[in-house]
Motif scaffolding. Structure first.
Motif, PDB file in Angstrom:
ATOM      1  N   LEU A   1      54.331  16.513  50.730  1.00 43.37           N
ATOM      2  CA  LEU A   1      54.920  15.204  50.968  1.00 43.37           C
ATOM      3  C   LEU A   1      54.717  14.749  52.405  1.00 43.37           C
ATOM      4  O   LEU A   1      54.785  13.566  52.694  1.00 43.37           O
ATOM      5  CB  LEU A   1      56.410  15.237  50.643  1.00 43.37           C
ATOM      6  N   VAL A   2      54.482  15.706  53.303  1.00 44.42           N
ATOM      7  CA  VAL A   2      54.278  15.403  54.717  1.00 44.42           C
ATOM      8  C   VAL A   2      53.078  16.195  55.216  1.00 44.42           C
ATOM      9  O   VAL A   2      52.962  17.385  54.939  1.00 44.42           O
ATOM     10  CB  VAL A   2      55.520  15.781  55.557  1.00 44.42           C
ATOM     11  N   ASN A   3      52.195  15.506  55.926  1.00 44.87           N
ATOM     12  CA  ASN A   3      51.054  16.148  56.576  1.00 44.87           C
ATOM     13  C   ASN A   3      51.021  15.721  58.032  1.00 44.87           C
ATOM     14  O   ASN A   3      51.183  14.541  58.345  1.00 44.87           O
ATOM     15  CB  ASN A   3      49.736  15.747  55.906  1.00 44.87           C
ATOM     16  N   ILE A   4      50.824  16.693  58.918  1.00 44.94           N
ATOM     17  CA  ILE A   4      50.781  16.443  60.355  1.00 44.94           C
ATOM     18  C   ILE A   4      49.451  16.974  60.872  1.00 44.94           C
ATOM     19  O   ILE A   4      49.058  18.093  60.542  1.00 44.94           O
ATOM     20  CB  ILE A   4      51.917  17.197  61.101  1.00 44.94           C
ATOM     21  N   CYS A   5      48.787  16.171  61.677  1.00 49.10           N
ATOM     22  CA  CYS A   5      47.544  16.628  62.312  1.00 49.10           C
ATOM     23  C   CYS A   5      47.599  16.292  63.796  1.00 49.10           C
ATOM     24  O   CYS A   5      47.895  15.161  64.176  1.00 49.10           O
ATOM     25  CB  CYS A   5      46.336  15.960  61.665  1.00 49.10           C
ATOM     26  N   ILE A   6      47.315  17.284  64.607  1.00 49.83           N
ATOM     27  CA  ILE A   6      47.226  17.117  66.056  1.00 49.83           C
ATOM     28  C   ILE A   6      45.764  17.268  66.445  1.00 49.83           C
ATOM     29  O   ILE A   6      45.135  18.273  66.121  1.00 49.83           O
ATOM     30  CB  ILE A   6      48.031  18.210  66.799  1.00 49.83           C
ATOM     31  N   VAL A   7      45.216  16.256  67.108  1.00 48.10           N
ATOM     32  CA  VAL A   7      43.861  16.344  67.655  1.00 48.10           C
ATOM     33  C   VAL A   7      44.002  16.505  69.160  1.00 48.10           C
ATOM     34  O   VAL A   7      44.621  15.663  69.820  1.00 48.10           O
ATOM     35  CB  VAL A   7      43.023  15.084  67.337  1.00 48.10           C
ATOM     36  N   GLN A   8      43.442  17.590  69.685  1.00 53.66           N
ATOM     37  CA  GLN A   8      43.477  17.833  71.125  1.00 53.66           C
ATOM     38  C   GLN A   8      42.119  17.501  71.724  1.00 53.66           C
ATOM     39  O   GLN A   8      41.083  17.871  71.169  1.00 53.66           O
ATOM     40  CB  GLN A   8      43.819  19.292  71.412  1.00 53.66           C
ATOM     41  N   PHE A   9      42.149  16.815  72.844  1.00 46.75           N
ATOM     42  CA  PHE A   9      40.903  16.488  73.534  1.00 46.75           C
ATOM     43  C   PHE A   9      40.473  17.660  74.394  1.00 46.75           C
ATOM     44  O   PHE A   9      41.303  18.438  74.854  1.00 46.75           O
ATOM     45  CB  PHE A   9      41.080  15.214  74.370  1.00 46.75           C
ATOM     46  N   LYS A  10      39.152  17.776  74.612  1.00 46.92           N
ATOM     47  CA  LYS A  10      38.634  18.966  75.287  1.00 46.92           C
ATOM     48  C   LYS A  10      39.099  19.083  76.730  1.00 46.92           C
ATOM     49  O   LYS A  10      39.161  20.170  77.267  1.00 46.92           O
ATOM     50  CB  LYS A  10      37.115  19.037  75.184  1.00 46.92           C
ATOM     51  N   ASP A  11      39.490  17.959  77.354  1.00 48.26           N
ATOM     52  CA  ASP A  11      39.972  18.018  78.733  1.00 48.26           C
ATOM     53  C   ASP A  11      41.491  18.218  78.809  1.00 48.26           C
ATOM     54  O   ASP A  11      42.063  18.204  79.886  1.00 48.26           O
ATOM     55  CB  ASP A  11      39.562  16.763  79.505  1.00 48.26           C
ATOM     56  N   SER A  12      42.142  18.373  77.674  1.00 43.66           N
ATOM     57  CA  SER A  12      43.588  18.619  77.584  1.00 43.66           C
ATOM     58  C   SER A  12      44.421  17.524  78.248  1.00 43.66           C
ATOM     59  O   SER A  12      45.521  17.777  78.717  1.00 43.66           O
ATOM     60  CB  SER A  12      43.953  19.980  78.198  1.00 43.66           C
ATOM     61  N   ARG A  13      43.909  16.298  78.276  1.00 39.95           N
ATOM     62  CA  ARG A  13      44.648  15.188  78.882  1.00 39.95           C
ATOM     63  C   ARG A  13      45.494  14.425  77.877  1.00 39.95           C
ATOM     64  O   ARG A  13      46.224  13.519  78.242  1.00 39.95           O
ATOM     65  CB  ARG A  13      43.679  14.210  79.554  1.00 39.95           C
TER      66      ARG A  13
END
Length: 173
Positions: free
Chosen positions: A90-102
């Motif tokens: 019922l819930v989906n979470i996605c975190i996209v992290q950038f390569k420079d960690s900004r």
């Protein structure tokens, strides 16, 4: 950037929104209900994806989601799983992290059968509130009381009784 606190605060926020850990069940054709079984929780899918982009590249492209990795912001079908088995997330979470960690991109999909836009905003606010307290003190346990109410029978009490459409109105259509 570690997403451990985001993950921890998510599951703590779900304690205040237990319906997010439920399962859809068809009561009758056209009528669904969410059932929460504490011995068989349907916890959200929480994934992390590393992007090959720097945050500045994403910003320069006016935050174009097409530049993000596949499956991160544009889910191919967030109601994944088998309906008959009752294992639709019922819930989906996605975190996209950038390569420079900004920075990160946070993508949240929630089945509309579970909450409306107002309920979604209440959940996001509660999650942010809990996360903020954990950032200040990772051992925090007191997050205050949630002001949300999840008793749908309260809404049913004030709903008008269903009525058949008037025949004269239907004939005009």
């Amino acid at each position: 950037m570690s997403t451990d606190l985001l993950n921890k605060s998510l599951y703590r926020a779900i304690e205040d929104f237990p319906i997010f850990a439920g399962r859809l069940h068809q009561v009758q054709p056209g009528k669904l209900e969410v059932v929460v079984d504490s011995s068989n929780l349907n916890l959200p899918k929480f994934i992390e994806i590393q992007s090959n982009l720097d945050f500045a590249e994403f910003e320069t492209a006016n935050f174009n989601p097409a530049l993000l990795p596949n499956g991160s912001v544009r889910p191919t079908g967030f109601l994944t799983g088998g309906f008959q088995e009752g294992n639709i997330k019922l819930v989906n979470i996605c975190i996209v992290q950038f390569k420079d960690s900004r920075g990160i991109v946070l993508s949240v999909t929630i089945a509309h059968a579970v909450v409306d836009g107002y309920g979604f905003n209440m959940f996001m606010h509660r999650w942010a509130e809990i996360n903020k307290k954990l950032v200040a003190d990772s051992m925090a346990t007191d997050f205050g009381a949630s002001n949300s109410v999840h008793n749908r029978s309260l809404v049913q009490e004030v709903m008008p009784t269903p009525q058949e459409p008037r025949l004269d109105v239907l004939q005009k259509l």
